[in-house]
Design an enzyme around this catalytic site. Structure first.
Site, PDB file in Angstrom:
ATOM      1  CB  CYS A 137      -1.358  -5.376   6.752  1.00 38.30           C
ATOM      2  SG  CYS A 137      -1.322  -3.602   7.165  1.00 38.30           S
ATOM      3  CG  HIS A 150      -1.771  -7.475  10.432  1.00 41.27           C
ATOM      4  ND1 HIS A 150      -0.656  -7.491   9.913  1.00 41.27           N
ATOM      5  CD2 HIS A 150      -2.442  -6.802  10.547  1.00 41.27           C
ATOM      6  CE1 HIS A 150      -0.077  -6.478   9.899  1.00 41.27           C
ATOM      7  NE2 HIS A 150      -1.321  -6.390  10.299  1.00 41.27           N
ATOM      8  CD  GLU A 188      -1.507   0.198   3.651  1.00 43.07           C
ATOM      9  OE1 GLU A 188      -1.530  -0.754   3.989  1.00 43.07           O
ATOM     10  OE2 GLU A 188      -1.040   0.911   4.058  1.00 43.07           O
TER      11      GLU A 188
END
Lengths: 130, 348
Positions: free
Chosen positions: B114, B238, B83
């Site tokens: 993400c 994550h 991103e």
């Protein structure tokens, strides 16, 4: 990006030099006639990505566009195949930049045409074993 | 609710991996000193890309490492999940391809906050598994942004991770057993066109976003492949902060020991698309043949991809040039906040 840089991007991205198909002499940057045997049988050759520092300098005078990178370390490097190359040295402490230090090529931003122009990428080297 | 588990019709393997973490570290105590007067962030420090580093340079470094380990040259796809593209319009993936000397290939940039890196892994798994290509490189990479003074500034780090996926079992590091994906329209975090920094809905990022999506994708994966948390040696989640992956692991029945090798947020922060992929790199570094690894990403907006990976014999031969991620992370240099703002062009 200037047209000349674009044409030479493999030189900067992958350190593409030349090898003489007649006598195996290698050089960077590329050549059209072998400086050793004068042969025109030349092929592209990717140079090794490691070598040793044979001389260096620490510059406090900026070239235009590199004002944010001062002081700038620049090394003369003998690659593992014996070819010499000049490169900026990055991610290396000043005390680690010395003759015979082992260096490795890294892929970095070289410069950019302002905030809206194109970005120039290429090789630099870092000390991996002082 | 049915979320289909994705299994390729022919086996797909990971035959090379590489991580890259920039050398510079900003202690979060330095951020706190400026904005709050004292204290620190949830993580000790975050990795910071140098003035001549960006998503493209880090992608090239990690891809070169992965490709070197795999020994493969027939690359049919290069997908970069990020991103923080240096160009809004002009692919990062073509620059990576040129730097690798690979041209007869698909190349594209993926964006999903993400989780863009794991999304790239799933798409390449499909291309390889269907026989359309024999090998491809999936990357997760970011120079994560955080508005000065915002909570995100403490954790937003920089890093890259790359994986070579292939149908060639000879150098298999791990077999991709199956994966799932779960998404909803959830506005927990976003960045509008032309804006420099993302915005977020603070505590909304927890329950309705991170926990709901990660738990949904992992539960579905475990149900579909009939495995339980104890069947896995390791798990990677994550890592937006050090706390969330520990909490979600506990809720799903995993132990802290299972996630420890891949838990990098405390020392480098959250490199967005590279977060869980880099945790997988770190976990591969300690894994042994026969170990099963769960990988679960999360991307705001929102979604989660979960994978079951079975480590194979190739893990024992990483090649002569491989540098363990721990060595890369330990080769670091501390900087202060003023240097950070100069390097990242934050002061405007």
């Amino acid at each position: 990006m200037s047209v000349s840089y674009w044409r030479l991007r493999d030189r900067y991205y992958r350190i593409i030099g030349s090898i003489c198909d007649s006598c195996t002499y290698e050089s960077f940057p590329k050549f059209n006639t072998c400086p050793k045997c004068k042969s025109h049988d030349i092929s592209d050759k990717e140079m090794p990505n490691t070598g040793k520092i044979i001389s260096y300098t620490l510059s406090y005078e900026s070239m235009p566009g590199f004002e944010h990178e001062l002081p700038m370390s620049i090394g003369l490097i003998k690659l593992d195949n014996g070819v010499n190359i000049v490169s900026q040295l990055v991610d290396s402490e000043v005390e680690d930049i010395k003759i015979n230090a082992t260096v490795k090529a890294v892929f970095r931003k070289i410069n950019a045409d302002g905030n809206s122009g194109q970005i120039y990428y290429g090789y630099k080297f870092k000390v991996i074993n002082a | 609710m049915i979320i289909p588990t994705m299994k390729s019709s022919t086996p797909v393997y990971i035959s090379g991996y590489g991580g890259y973490v920039p050398k510079l570290r900003l202690p979060t105590s330095d951020i706190a000193k400026l904005w709050k007067g004292s204290g620190s962030g949830p993580n000790e420090a975050k990795s910071v890309a140098n003035i001549d580093e960006d998503t493209t340079t880090m992608a090239v470094e990690s891809a070169r490492n992965a490709l070197s380990m795999s020994g493969l040259c027939d690359i049919g796809a290069i997908f970069v999940g990020t991103e923080s593209k240096p160009y809004a319009v002009k692919p990062t993936s073509t620059i990576v391809a040129q730097a690798l000397g690979v041209h007869k290939t698909l190349a594209a940039d993926f964006e999903f906050a993400c989780k863009a890196g794991t999304e790239a892994m799933q798409v390449i798994t499909g291309l390889v598994g269907s026989g359309m290509i024999s090998s491809g490189i999936a990357l997760g990479v970011d120079t994560a942004q955080g508005r000065p003074g915002d909570n995100l500034e403490y954790t937003a780090g920089s890093a890259a991770a790359a994986f070579v996926l292939t149908n060639n079992s000879k150098r298999s590091i791990a077999k991709i057993e199956a994966s799932t994906s779960y998404v909803t329209d959830t506005s927990d975090f976003w960045r509008r066109q032309t804006e420099s920094f993302p915005r977020h809905l603070s505590r909304f990022t927890g329950e309705p976003a991170y926990f709901h999506h990660v738990e949904s994708s992992v539960k579905q994966l475990l149900s579909e492949i009939n495995l339980k948390p104890s069947d896995f040696k390791y798990a990677v989640f994550h890592q937006p902060n050090p706390k969330f992956p520990i909490q979600v692991a506990k809720r799903l029945g995993f132990t802290t020991e299972q996630i420890q090798p891949g838990l990098l947020n405390p020392i480098i922060g959250n490199p967005y698309s590279a977060s869980s992929p880099l945790g997988l790199v770190s976990t591969f570094d300690v894994a042994k043949p026969g170990d099963r690894i769960l990988l679960a990403s999360f991307g705001s907006g929102a979604g989660s991809d979960s994978f079951s990976l079975l480590v194979e014999d190739g893990i024992m031969d990483k090649g002569p040039n491989y540098i363990p991620l721990t060595d890369i992370i330990n080769d670091n240099k501390e900087i202060d906040y003023a240097t950070y703002t100069k390097l990242r062009g934050i002061l405007k």
